[in-house]
Design a protein around this motif. Structure first.
Motif, PDB file in Angstrom:
ATOM      1  N   LEU A  93      35.860 101.972 -52.403  1.00 14.91           N
ATOM      2  CA  LEU A  93      34.399 102.037 -52.298  1.00 14.91           C
ATOM      3  C   LEU A  93      33.948 102.550 -50.939  1.00 14.91           C
ATOM      4  CD1 LEU A  93      33.435  98.686 -54.040  1.00 14.91           C
ATOM      5  CD2 LEU A  93      32.663 100.955 -54.756  1.00 14.91           C
ATOM      6  N   SER A  94      34.558 102.025 -49.878  1.00 13.73           N
ATOM      7  CA  SER A  94      34.093 102.377 -48.533  1.00 13.73           C
ATOM      8  C   SER A  94      34.527 103.780 -48.114  1.00 13.73           C
ATOM      9  CB  SER A  94      34.572 101.343 -47.508  1.00 13.73           C
ATOM     10  OG  SER A  94      35.977 101.227 -47.524  1.00 13.73           O
ATOM     11  N   SER A  95      35.506 104.344 -48.805  1.00 17.53           N
ATOM     12  CA  SER A  95      35.933 105.718 -48.494  1.00 17.53           C
ATOM     13  C   SER A  95      35.039 106.744 -49.176  1.00 17.53           C
ATOM     14  CB  SER A  95      37.384 105.939 -48.937  1.00 17.53           C
ATOM     15  OG  SER A  95      38.255 105.057 -48.262  1.00 17.53           O
ATOM     16  N   ASP A  96      34.219 106.286 -50.123  1.00 15.15           N
ATOM     17  CA  ASP A  96      33.341 107.177 -50.885  1.00 15.15           C
ATOM     18  C   ASP A  96      31.975 107.229 -50.220  1.00 15.15           C
ATOM     19  OD1 ASP A  96      31.948 108.636 -52.709  1.00 15.15           O
ATOM     20  OD2 ASP A  96      32.195 107.246 -54.389  1.00 15.15           O
ATOM     21  N   GLU A  97      31.592 108.395 -49.717  1.00 16.70           N
ATOM     22  CA  GLU A  97      30.303 108.540 -49.033  1.00 16.70           C
ATOM     23  C   GLU A  97      29.131 108.212 -49.955  1.00 16.70           C
ATOM     24  OE1 GLU A  97      29.474 109.027 -46.001  1.00 16.70           O
ATOM     25  OE2 GLU A  97      31.383 109.511 -45.064  1.00 16.70           O
ATOM     26  N   GLN A  98      29.327 108.342 -51.269  1.00 14.91           N
ATOM     27  CA  GLN A  98      28.267 108.062 -52.224  1.00 14.91           C
ATOM     28  C   GLN A  98      27.838 106.593 -52.158  1.00 14.91           C
ATOM     29  OE1 GLN A  98      26.546 110.117 -54.102  1.00 14.91           O
ATOM     30  NE2 GLN A  98      25.340 108.469 -55.041  1.00 14.91           N
ATOM     31  N   THR A  99      28.788 105.718 -51.785  1.00  7.25           N
ATOM     32  CA  THR A  99      28.496 104.282 -51.713  1.00  7.25           C
ATOM     33  C   THR A  99      27.363 103.993 -50.742  1.00  7.25           C
ATOM     34  OG1 THR A  99      30.796 103.738 -52.242  1.00  7.25           O
ATOM     35  CG2 THR A  99      29.492 102.004 -51.221  1.00  7.25           C
ATOM     36  N   SER A 100      27.354 104.687 -49.608  1.00  4.24           N
ATOM     37  CA  SER A 100      26.322 104.442 -48.592  1.00  4.24           C
ATOM     38  C   SER A 100      24.941 104.898 -49.056  1.00  4.24           C
ATOM     39  CB  SER A 100      26.693 105.155 -47.288  1.00  4.24           C
ATOM     40  OG  SER A 100      26.756 106.550 -47.486  1.00  4.24           O
ATOM     41  N   ARG A 101      24.925 105.802 -50.065  1.00  2.00           N
ATOM     42  CA  ARG A 101      23.636 106.302 -50.549  1.00  2.00           C
ATOM     43  C   ARG A 101      23.122 105.542 -51.768  1.00  2.00           C
ATOM     44  NH1 ARG A 101      26.374 111.110 -48.983  1.00  2.00           N
ATOM     45  NH2 ARG A 101      27.222 111.422 -51.083  1.00  2.00           N
ATOM     46  N   ASP A 102      24.012 104.819 -52.442  1.00  2.00           N
ATOM     47  CA  ASP A 102      23.635 104.080 -53.648  1.00  2.00           C
ATOM     48  C   ASP A 102      23.502 102.603 -53.317  1.00  2.00           C
ATOM     49  OD1 ASP A 102      23.226 103.626 -56.483  1.00  2.00           O
ATOM     50  OD2 ASP A 102      25.259 102.810 -56.502  1.00  2.00           O
ATOM     51  N   ASN A 103      22.307 102.062 -53.485  1.00  2.00           N
ATOM     52  CA  ASN A 103      22.043 100.683 -53.076  1.00  2.00           C
ATOM     53  C   ASN A 103      22.889  99.683 -53.857  1.00  2.00           C
ATOM     54  OD1 ASN A 103      20.501  98.917 -51.353  1.00  2.00           O
ATOM     55  ND2 ASN A 103      19.427  98.219 -53.187  1.00  2.00           N
ATOM     56  N   SER A 104      23.068  99.915 -55.153  1.00  2.00           N
ATOM     57  CA  SER A 104      23.857  98.999 -55.976  1.00  2.00           C
ATOM     58  C   SER A 104      25.316  98.964 -55.518  1.00  2.00           C
ATOM     59  CB  SER A 104      23.775  99.425 -57.448  1.00  2.00           C
ATOM     60  OG  SER A 104      24.607  98.617 -58.246  1.00  2.00           O
ATOM     61  N   SER A 105      25.884 100.149 -55.240  1.00  2.00           N
ATOM     62  CA  SER A 105      27.275 100.224 -54.772  1.00  2.00           C
ATOM     63  C   SER A 105      27.426  99.575 -53.404  1.00  2.00           C
ATOM     64  CB  SER A 105      27.736 101.685 -54.706  1.00  2.00           C
ATOM     65  OG  SER A 105      27.714 102.270 -55.980  1.00  2.00           O
ATOM     66  N   LYS A 106      26.396  99.751 -52.565  1.00  2.00           N
ATOM     67  CA  LYS A 106      26.434  99.160 -51.220  1.00  2.00           C
ATOM     68  C   LYS A 106      26.444  97.631 -51.306  1.00  2.00           C
ATOM     69  CE  LYS A 106      23.628 101.134 -48.357  1.00  2.00           C
ATOM     70  NZ  LYS A 106      22.397 101.460 -47.599  1.00  2.00           N
ATOM     71  N   GLN A 107      25.612  97.081 -52.185  1.00  2.00           N
ATOM     72  CA  GLN A 107      25.571  95.624 -52.354  1.00  2.00           C
ATOM     73  C   GLN A 107      26.892  95.100 -52.909  1.00  2.00           C
ATOM     74  OE1 GLN A 107      22.147  94.828 -54.799  1.00  2.00           O
ATOM     75  NE2 GLN A 107      20.700  95.033 -53.116  1.00  2.00           N
ATOM     76  N   PHE A 108      27.478  95.858 -53.850  1.00  2.00           N
ATOM     77  CA  PHE A 108      28.758  95.460 -54.431  1.00  2.00           C
ATOM     78  C   PHE A 108      29.856  95.468 -53.365  1.00  2.00           C
ATOM     79  CE2 PHE A 108      32.739  96.431 -56.694  1.00  2.00           C
ATOM     80  CZ  PHE A 108      32.775  95.359 -57.575  1.00  2.00           C
ATOM     81  N   LEU A 109      29.832  96.472 -52.497  1.00  2.00           N
ATOM     82  CA  LEU A 109      30.810  96.548 -51.414  1.00  2.00           C
ATOM     83  C   LEU A 109      30.640  95.378 -50.448  1.00  2.00           C
ATOM     84  CD1 LEU A 109      33.035  97.955 -49.814  1.00  2.00           C
ATOM     85  CD2 LEU A 109      31.283  99.430 -48.789  1.00  2.00           C
ATOM     86  N   ASN A 110      29.399  95.070 -50.097  1.00  2.00           N
ATOM     87  CA  ASN A 110      29.141  93.944 -49.186  1.00  2.00           C
ATOM     88  C   ASN A 110      29.655  92.629 -49.772  1.00  2.00           C
ATOM     89  OD1 ASN A 110      27.914  95.635 -47.341  1.00  2.00           O
ATOM     90  ND2 ASN A 110      25.844  95.237 -48.082  1.00  2.00           N
ATOM     91  N   ARG A 111      29.463  92.460 -51.090  1.00  2.00           N
ATOM     92  CA  ARG A 111      29.945  91.242 -51.740  1.00  2.00           C
ATOM     93  C   ARG A 111      31.472  91.214 -51.768  1.00  2.00           C
ATOM     94  NH1 ARG A 111      27.009  86.567 -52.701  1.00  2.00           N
ATOM     95  NH2 ARG A 111      28.461  85.207 -53.794  1.00  2.00           N
ATOM     96  N   SER A 112      32.074  92.377 -51.970  1.00  2.00           N
ATOM     97  CA  SER A 112      33.540  92.466 -51.959  1.00  2.00           C
ATOM     98  C   SER A 112      34.086  92.103 -50.580  1.00  2.00           C
ATOM     99  CB  SER A 112      33.989  93.876 -52.351  1.00  2.00           C
ATOM    100  OG  SER A 112      33.540  94.218 -53.648  1.00  2.00           O
ATOM    101  N   ASN A 113      33.367  92.516 -49.541  1.00  2.00           N
ATOM    102  CA  ASN A 113      33.778  92.153 -48.179  1.00  2.00           C
ATOM    103  C   ASN A 113      33.811  90.634 -48.005  1.00  2.00           C
ATOM    104  OD1 ASN A 113      33.959  94.841 -47.427  1.00  2.00           O
ATOM    105  ND2 ASN A 113      31.916  94.907 -46.521  1.00  2.00           N
ATOM    106  N   LEU A 114      32.805  89.966 -48.561  1.00  2.00           N
ATOM    107  CA  LEU A 114      32.751  88.502 -48.460  1.00  2.00           C
ATOM    108  C   LEU A 114      33.927  87.852 -49.186  1.00  2.00           C
ATOM    109  CD1 LEU A 114      28.923  87.931 -49.033  1.00  2.00           C
ATOM    110  CD2 LEU A 114      30.191  87.389 -46.961  1.00  2.00           C
ATOM    111  N   VAL A 115      34.308  88.429 -50.339  1.00  2.00           N
ATOM    112  CA  VAL A 115      35.463  87.903 -51.075  1.00  2.00           C
ATOM    113  C   VAL A 115      36.723  88.043 -50.224  1.00  2.00           C
ATOM    114  CG1 VAL A 115      36.939  88.235 -53.106  1.00  2.00           C
ATOM    115  CG2 VAL A 115      34.450  88.376 -53.346  1.00  2.00           C
TER     116      VAL A 115
END
Length: 420
Positions: A93-115
């Motif tokens: 997720l974090s290697s994909d630049e699209q993640t930083s532009r998509d709010n849903s993907s960004k939130q999912f990544l942040n939650r994954s970080n917490l896990v």
């Protein structure tokens, strides 16, 4: 049987629909599923197959529940499998630049970080001794991956130093703190490398925010015997995009207990404020109408004024004696400029900012009163004037500040009802 993700998506949709007749039943089913001891085996299918954000979020909740309730009783190969899956997902997720532009993907990544941080709290350092070298090494792969790694390190620092009492034993907390201190040189070098070389605004800001959390606990040698402070003040503070996060870092340094800073580093503290005020003067001249700028400014401008007030108040209260009556013109000039900035900030029409400044003005006037009382006592004088030939105390230096301060205080006084 085969796990049917589309059916789960239907259940999640019903559970989050406040008007659906079966909403409570759907929620009960989700709770039962999440608490099932084997449900974690379905998490990867949910996360890989579903395109529904809430269903994927539920998949992460399953992993979080397993980590918090069953982690230590799972076989080591299963724990490692979950850990490797989460790490792989985060890297993808974090290697994909699209993640930083998509709010849903960004939130999912942040939650994954917490896990991942929940796993770290249980596995690091004994069952994952290579974590720090791993995260530092992977940060050199791409800037987007590096930016997310900074967020993981920030979360880890918060979990260990801020929230650990609620979720870990004292022995575990001590082990994590000791390990992080021992291996911090690698993390610090990574931060310096980013600050020296990166031109990506979001990465630099993430690094500064992570550094702010570190500044509360890292060994003082990293702060006072490296170029860190001059770099922050001279390179990043003048840039509008980094001004708030840089000031946050300065606040943390100012908040360090003065009693724990050896006398040999007091000169570094003096240089810090001198340098800061010099840069501040370039950004915002001392005669600026800060109240007007705050009223008409952007949210970022308002945030900066709030942080500026907090930094000056915190620093001057902690290190007043390093500047007051120093006899060094540069230090006295810096102190006077700082006081005049605080006077202008005190006029800002924002109650919380005024309270912050008021806290300092109480301290300031108490210092002057105590010094004046001590002077009069030693000189054998009574209140009411000075005898001829007796030198006046240094408080006379602050006459102009006190004159303006009286106006500020009177303007902020609550007006009696009969006057209104």
């Amino acid at each position: 049987n085969d796990f049917q993700v589309p059916l789960l998506e239907q259940v999640v949709t019903i559970a989050f629909d406040p008007k659906h007749a079966d909403r409570s039943k759907a929620n009960e089913l989700l709770v039962t599923m999440k608490e099932h001891p084997e449900m974690w085996r379905r998490a990867d299918a949910i996360l890989e197959s579903s395109n529904d954000p809430m269903t994927r979020y539920f998949g992460l909740q399953i992993l979080e529940h397993t980590i918090s309730t069953r982690w230590n009783i799972l076989p080591s190969e299963q724990r490692e499998g979950i850990r490797n899956y989460v790490v792989g997902k985060i890297i993808s997720l974090s290697s994909d630049e699209q993640t930083s532009r998509d709010n849903s993907s960004k939130q999912f990544l942040n939650r994954s970080n917490l896990v991942l941080v929940q796993i770290l709290k249980r596995d690091w350092p004994h069952n994952w001794p290579s974590f720090i070298p791993d995260i530092v090494g992977s940060s050199k792969v791409s800037e987007s991956l590096c930016e997310n790694n900074m967020k993981i390190l920030k979360l880890l620092s918060e979990e260990i130093f801020d929230y650990s009492k609620e979720s870990m034993t004292a022995a575990k907390v001590k082990t994590l703190k000791d390990t992080l201190n021992e291996e911090f040189s690698q993390v610090f070098e990574l931060c310096r490398f980013i600050l020296d070389n990166s031109r990506k605004v979001s990465l630099v800001n993430s690094t500064l925010m992570t550094l702010q959390r570190f500044l509360t606990w890292i060994p003082l040698v990293y702060i006072f015997q490296t170029p860190l402070l001059p770099t922050l003040i001279e390179k990043f503070f003048p840039v509008a995009a980094f001004r708030v996060t840089t000031t946050d870092c300065m606040i943390e340094v100012a908040s360090l207990p003065a009693s724990e800073i050896p006398d040999g580093w007091h000169g570094e503290l003096q240089k810090m404020l001198v340098l800061f005020v010099q840069q501040l003067t370039n950004i915002m001249p001392a005669n600026s109408d800060i109240a007007q700028a705050y009223e008409n400014g952007t949210e970022e401008d308002c945030n900066f004024v709030q942080r500026l007030a907090l930094f000056l108040v915190t620093f001057l209260k902690a290190h007043w004696k390093l500047f007051d009556k120093s006899g060094i013109p540069e230090l006295e000039k810096t102190l006077m400029n700082s006081l005049f900035y605080l006077l202008r900030i005190s006029v800002v029409q924002e109650e919380e900012i005024f309270k912050t400044c008021l806290e300092f003005w109480h301290f300031f006037t108490q210092q002057l009163y105590d010094a004046d009382s001590e002077f009069r006592s030693s000189a054998g004088l009574k209140l009411g004037g000075f005898s001829p030939g007796v030198q006046k105390p240094g408080n006379i230096l602050y006459c102009d500040v006190l004159h303006q301060l009286r106006h500020v205080m009177i303007d902020h006084m609550a007006k009696p009802e009969e006057v209104i």
